[in-house]
Design an enzyme around this catalytic site. Structure first.
Site, short mmCIF file in Angstrom:
data_model
loop_
_atom_site.label_atom_id
_atom_site.label_comp_id
_atom_site.label_asym_id
_atom_site.label_seq_id
_atom_site.Cartn_x
_atom_site.Cartn_y
_atom_site.Cartn_z
N HIS A 125 10.90 -1.76 -8.41
CA HIS A 125 10.34 -0.23 -7.52
C HIS A 125 10.89 1.03 -7.71
O HIS A 125 12.18 0.94 -8.67
CB HIS A 125 11.32 -0.56 -6.74
CG HIS A 125 13.12 -0.86 -6.80
ND1 HIS A 125 14.19 -0.10 -6.42
CD2 HIS A 125 13.42 -1.72 -6.72
CE1 HIS A 125 14.91 -0.10 -6.93
NE2 HIS A 125 14.93 -1.89 -6.13
N ASP A 126 10.88 2.57 -7.07
CA ASP A 126 10.75 3.14 -7.83
C ASP A 126 10.82 3.80 -9.08
O ASP A 126 11.12 5.07 -9.69
CB ASP A 126 12.08 3.72 -6.99
CG ASP A 126 12.53 3.72 -5.60
OD1 ASP A 126 11.59 3.77 -4.86
OD2 ASP A 126 12.72 2.76 -4.77
N GLY A 143 15.11 -0.70 -11.57
CA GLY A 143 14.16 -0.08 -10.65
C GLY A 143 15.13 1.94 -10.79
O GLY A 143 15.98 1.72 -12.00
#
Length: 272
Positions: A125-126, A143
């Site tokens: 994520h991100d 992440g």
């Protein structure tokens, strides 16, 4: 073409969410799942049993069998916020790759154009992944990582969360990377150490030989043990050097985690 409109390019066993927007020139294979808030651009192909959700997929991307694109973050703080993944045009996503969407922290995982994700690689994520990046088999990017353009990451490499990898870097297979990798460098090992400049990569990208020479000199100066690295970097930032050296120095100055250093057994001249 939106879901619900007949499209001979969509296999009848595929499951299409009503909110999905699928270009008429896109293809969706058997038993694939195109979930909520998906946009598939022209000439995108989605292989059998692949899952795509909450994702914008750029033109001519190829998503192979069993890949997962835009699926939920593997983050205990995630509370089903409406986030997304952006996959740039021309990317190739091989079998069993997992590309997770963002969390509330940034709202998006963003991947550039013409990247290759080999089988079993993972982007959490991100993350922000640049253009023409290659992740070999079983690479794991945690992440909030950032990976610059034209970077190559060898098989089974692990990037710690929040790590930054500068453009045109190359990381050898099996490396564990807890700190930032400056642009134009090579790194390998557990824990990863720098092993000079990515000379072949620089030549392939057509970097001016004089700039390469200046980078070699700057690499030597930054890691010269006669003074603290901070002092070398501060001095170099004030000098009139090539654009590549300025990018190299700026990356180091902007590193919140600190950067990987050369191995004590390696030369620090960048000649490798």
């Amino acid at each position: 073409m939106t879901a619900g409109t007949q499209n001979p390019q969509i296999h009848p066993t595929a499951v299409i969410h009503p909110t999905a927007k699928i270009d008429a020139a896109a293809q969706v294979g058997p038993y694939a799942i195109i979930g909520e808030d998906v946009v598939l651009g022209p000439r995108v192909t989605v292989g059998p049993h692949a899952v795509v959700e909450f994702a914008e997929v750029g033109e001519a991307c190829r998503i192979h069998a069993g890949a997962y694109v835009g699926t939920a973050p593997q983050d205990l703080k995630y509370r089903n916020e409406r986030t997304k993944l952006i996959l740039g045009p021309g990317c190739v996503v091989r079998e069993s790759v997992t590309l997770n969407r963002g969390t509330a922290a940034t709202g998006v995982t963003k991947i550039g154009a013409r990247c290759l994700f080999m089988a079993y690689s993972h982007v959490a994520h991100d993350c922000i992944i640049g253009n023409e990046v290659i992740l070999a088999n079983s690479v794991a990017v945690a992440g909030h990582c950032e990976v610059g353009d034209w970077t190559i990451i060898g098989g089974m490499v692990g990037l710690h969360q929040f790590v930054r990898v500068g453009k045109l870097a190359m990381i050898g297979a099996g490396a564990m990377v807890p700190l930032d990798i400056p642009p134009f460098t090579m790194a390998q090992g557990d824990r990863a150490k720098l092993h000079g400049l990515n000379i072949i990569g620089l030549r392939r990208r057509g970097v001016n030989p004089e700039d390469v020479k200046d980078l070699k000199k700057a690499y030597f100066e930054v890691f010269d043990s006669s003074q603290p690295m901070k002092e070398h970097v501060s001095r170099l930032a004030q000098e009139n050097r090539s654009a590549s050296v300025k990018e190299f120095i700026s990356f180091i100055q902007a590193s919140p985690r600190g950067i990987c250093r050369p191995s004590s057994k390696e030369k620090s001249s960048g000649d490798e």
